[in-house]
Design a protein around this motif. Structure first.
Motif, PDB file in Angstrom:
ATOM      1  N   ASN A 109     -10.131  -4.706  25.490  1.00 53.20           N
ATOM      2  CA  ASN A 109     -11.011  -4.345  26.594  1.00 53.20           C
ATOM      3  C   ASN A 109     -11.740  -3.018  26.381  1.00 53.20           C
ATOM      4  N   PHE A 110     -12.231  -2.790  25.183  1.00 51.85           N
ATOM      5  CA  PHE A 110     -12.901  -1.532  24.874  1.00 51.85           C
ATOM      6  C   PHE A 110     -14.184  -1.370  25.676  1.00 51.85           C
ATOM      7  N   VAL A 111     -14.286  -0.251  26.370  1.00 51.34           N
ATOM      8  CA  VAL A 111     -15.512   0.153  27.053  1.00 51.34           C
ATOM      9  C   VAL A 111     -15.865   1.510  26.461  1.00 51.34           C
ATOM     10  N   ILE A 112     -16.970   1.568  25.735  1.00 52.72           N
ATOM     11  CA  ILE A 112     -17.340   2.769  24.981  1.00 52.72           C
ATOM     12  C   ILE A 112     -18.725   3.220  25.429  1.00 52.72           C
ATOM     13  N   THR A 120     -17.077   8.625  25.507  1.00 50.97           N
ATOM     14  CA  THR A 120     -15.870   8.299  26.258  1.00 50.97           C
ATOM     15  C   THR A 120     -15.520   6.852  25.946  1.00 50.97           C
ATOM     16  N   ALA A 121     -14.241   6.552  26.091  1.00 54.30           N
ATOM     17  CA  ALA A 121     -13.790   5.173  25.897  1.00 54.30           C
ATOM     18  C   ALA A 121     -12.656   4.899  26.873  1.00 54.30           C
ATOM     19  N   TRP A 122     -12.547   3.649  27.250  1.00 52.32           N
ATOM     20  CA  TRP A 122     -11.470   3.160  28.102  1.00 52.32           C
ATOM     21  C   TRP A 122     -11.006   1.868  27.468  1.00 52.32           C
ATOM     22  N   SER A 123      -9.710   1.676  27.421  1.00 49.65           N
ATOM     23  CA  SER A 123      -9.191   0.441  26.833  1.00 49.65           C
ATOM     24  C   SER A 123      -7.812   0.134  27.396  1.00 49.65           C
ATOM     25  N   ARG A 124      -7.352  -1.052  27.109  1.00 55.92           N
ATOM     26  CA  ARG A 124      -6.022  -1.522  27.518  1.00 55.92           C
ATOM     27  C   ARG A 124      -5.119  -1.560  26.304  1.00 55.92           C
ATOM     28  N   TRP A 125      -3.813  -1.388  26.548  1.00 55.83           N
ATOM     29  CA  TRP A 125      -2.818  -1.553  25.494  1.00 55.83           C
ATOM     30  C   TRP A 125      -1.621  -2.314  26.040  1.00 55.83           C
ATOM     31  N   GLN A 126      -0.997  -3.045  25.153  1.00 54.02           N
ATOM     32  CA  GLN A 126       0.282  -3.711  25.439  1.00 54.02           C
ATOM     33  C   GLN A 126       1.208  -3.395  24.278  1.00 54.02           C
TER      34      GLN A 126
END
Length: 170
Positions: A109-112, A120-126
């Motif tokens: 879900n990379f938002v760059i 800036t970046a936002w992402s999800r991790w599991q």
């Protein structure tokens, strides 16, 4: 099919790059150069985000620490630390030894957003680990909020904040 799509993409970019270089001083040429630079920056940042997980899972904390700017900050549930040397030492103490459990991170879900030499970046991790029966389970999950900077021509983490969105197992 993927090869054909790549060839089509590259075929479309090469002429655009050539046109941009020839007309780099015109408004349209400058716009094309800027657009190509943003695409390249976004691709490099995506690779940075993926290398973070790859080096973390491999327990290669030297390579991991080099993903951070000279004054880069890592902040998460284990604490906050600044600078590549301190980050490497911190992670080696927090997660010692090889990854014998064979756990790993899934990143998505990379938002760059690139703005010149910062982004800036936002992402999800599991975090996937073996369950009691040996089958993989999502042991933790969350998000990363990143500030990035171009340092010495390479994208690096200026600040990476790791947040858990699922409660830790008890």
């Amino acid at each position: 099919m993927a090869l054909a799509a790549t060839a089509l993409l590259l075929g479309g970019l090469v002429p655009a790059t050539a046109r941009a270089q020839q007309g780099g001083s015109s408004p349209k040429g400058r716009e094309a150069v800027d657009r190509i630079q943003r695409i390249e920056d976004r691709a490099e940042i995506e690779q940075l985000l993926l290398n973070y997980g790859r080096h973390l899972d491999a327990r290669d904390f030297k390579a991991y620490s080099q993903l951070f700017a000279r004054d880069g900050v890592w902040q998460g549930g284990m604490g906050t630390v600044q600078g590549p040397t301190a980050i490497q030492t911190f992670m080696e103490k927090a997660i010692p030894g090889p990854n014998t459990a064979h756990n790993y991170h899934l990143l998505s879900n990379f938002v760059i957003d690139v703005q010149g030499d910062s982004a800036t970046a936002w992402s999800r991790w599991q975090f996937v680990a073996p369950g009691a029966d040996g089958r993989p389970i999502v042991a933790q999950a969350g998000r990363y909020d990143d500030e990035l900077v171009r340092e010495d021509g390479r994208w690096k983490f200026k600040r990476r904040v790791a947040a858990n969105d699922l409660p830790l197992p008890r």
